[in-house]
Design an enzyme around this catalytic site. Sequence first.
Site, PDB file in Angstrom:
ATOM      1  N   SER A 145       0.872  -1.186   0.000  1.00  0.00           N
ATOM      2  CA  SER A 145       0.000   0.000   0.000  1.00  0.00           C
ATOM      3  C   SER A 145       0.897   1.220   0.000  1.00  0.00           C
ATOM      4  O   SER A 145       2.059   1.142   0.410  1.00  0.00           O
ATOM      5  CB  SER A 145      -0.870   0.010   1.266  1.00  0.00           C
ATOM      6  OG  SER A 145      -1.596   1.224   1.361  1.00  0.00           O
ATOM      7  N   TYR A 158      -2.488  -1.346  10.321  1.00  0.00           N
ATOM      8  CA  TYR A 158      -2.444  -1.481   8.856  1.00  0.00           C
ATOM      9  C   TYR A 158      -1.111  -0.961   8.320  1.00  0.00           C
ATOM     10  O   TYR A 158      -0.434  -1.635   7.541  1.00  0.00           O
ATOM     11  CB  TYR A 158      -3.616  -0.721   8.232  1.00  0.00           C
ATOM     12  CG  TYR A 158      -3.749  -0.936   6.735  1.00  0.00           C
ATOM     13  CD1 TYR A 158      -4.200  -2.147   6.221  1.00  0.00           C
ATOM     14  CD2 TYR A 158      -3.437   0.079   5.824  1.00  0.00           C
ATOM     15  CE1 TYR A 158      -4.316  -2.355   4.850  1.00  0.00           C
ATOM     16  CE2 TYR A 158      -3.550  -0.115   4.462  1.00  0.00           C
ATOM     17  CZ  TYR A 158      -3.998  -1.342   3.973  1.00  0.00           C
ATOM     18  OH  TYR A 158      -4.114  -1.542   2.612  1.00  0.00           O
ATOM     19  N   LYS A 162       1.863  -3.022   6.391  1.00  0.00           N
ATOM     20  CA  LYS A 162       2.230  -2.694   5.007  1.00  0.00           C
ATOM     21  C   LYS A 162       3.682  -2.217   4.902  1.00  0.00           C
ATOM     22  O   LYS A 162       4.341  -2.474   3.893  1.00  0.00           O
ATOM     23  CB  LYS A 162       1.251  -1.672   4.438  1.00  0.00           C
ATOM     24  CG  LYS A 162      -0.172  -2.225   4.264  1.00  0.00           C
ATOM     25  CD  LYS A 162      -0.214  -3.406   3.295  1.00  0.00           C
ATOM     26  CE  LYS A 162      -1.609  -3.919   3.037  1.00  0.00           C
ATOM     27  NZ  LYS A 162      -1.632  -5.029   2.067  1.00  0.00           N
TER      28      LYS A 162
END
Length: 285
Positions: A145, A158, A162
């Site tokens: 991401s 998150y 990532k």
Amino acid sequence: MHDFDGTTAIVTGGASGIGRGLATSLLEDGAAHVVLADIEQGALDLTVAELRSLGTGEVSGVRCDVTDPKSVEDAARVAWERTGGIRVVCLNAGVFAGGYSWETTLDDWDWVMGVNLRGMVHGIRSFIPRLIDAGEPSHVIGTASIAGVVASAASAVYCTSKFAAVGLMESLHHDLGLAGAAHIGTSVICPGMVTTNIDHGDRNRPADLGDATDTESSHLAGDSISQILGDGGLDPLVGARHALSQVKAGRFYVTTHEGDLWDRLVGNQNDDRLAGHPPRFQMYE
Ligand SMILES: NC(=O)c1ccc[n+]([C@@H]2O[C@H](COP(=O)([O-])OP(=O)(O)OC[C@H]3O[C@@H](n4cnc5c(N)ncnc54)[C@H](O)[C@@H]3O)[C@@H](O)[C@H]2O)c1
């Protein structure tokens, strides 16, 4: 890998969103067989049927939970047998949970790190030895991401998963160089905002990881993402086509969006790092 014509591929998380877009784009590029590997059986069956109706290459599905190494190994074996050997591996499955780092539940840490990081580790462990033995030109594409390069607020688990995914793909690139496996290329996709089902990721959350973060902070990231996705998210197939065109052009760091998003965000981040400043807040529009 400069050409997907006649290739064979597996896409984890291929039943929805960016994974579905990658599978579609590979078929548009002439892939002979694309195997979708996903935890959600209903969506998997539907997507296999839809992509078969394109009438290009063969499409098949295999149910797979990327958090389980045995499930990934079984999927690798099945995909290899069906296709005679996979050449493009898309490690794409991923989920999101929001919240301040200190409020995010340990179950959320386990879930997101399990899918986004361990899922990629399991894929590398199952596929790289097979690709090395095969000795054919091949490519491993990880979906990280832009949040794996530039962090944002209320998304600690998150962003952590990532950043780790980007580090893992960079390490894989170096490992393959040291191991003399130059026939295996690597790329990491760092998508910006794409309109997918990621904000309904709980649909695939294991029942034993019941303790989802439900604080005010857990809704901050989700709300702002929904706002952006509502009127600004990119179509996943458009993003996937753009990403794969960059893979074919030989790029390691790959984006989904046209324009200067990557240059702007990474440029600002590098400026802050070189100056020793704290990272400025950057959203991914
Ligand atoms: N949508 C965005 O804006 C965006 C931005 C940056 C990165 N990403 C990344 O793109 C990837 C794809 O996400 P998406 O946005 O298409 O979401 P999505 O929810 O539409 O698709 C994710 C797919 O992964 C599958 N999945 C979830 N858990 C799994 C598991 N344990 N094992 C196997 N499959 C599993 C889901 O069933 C689903 O088909 C993820 O890695 C995500 O983090 C998305």
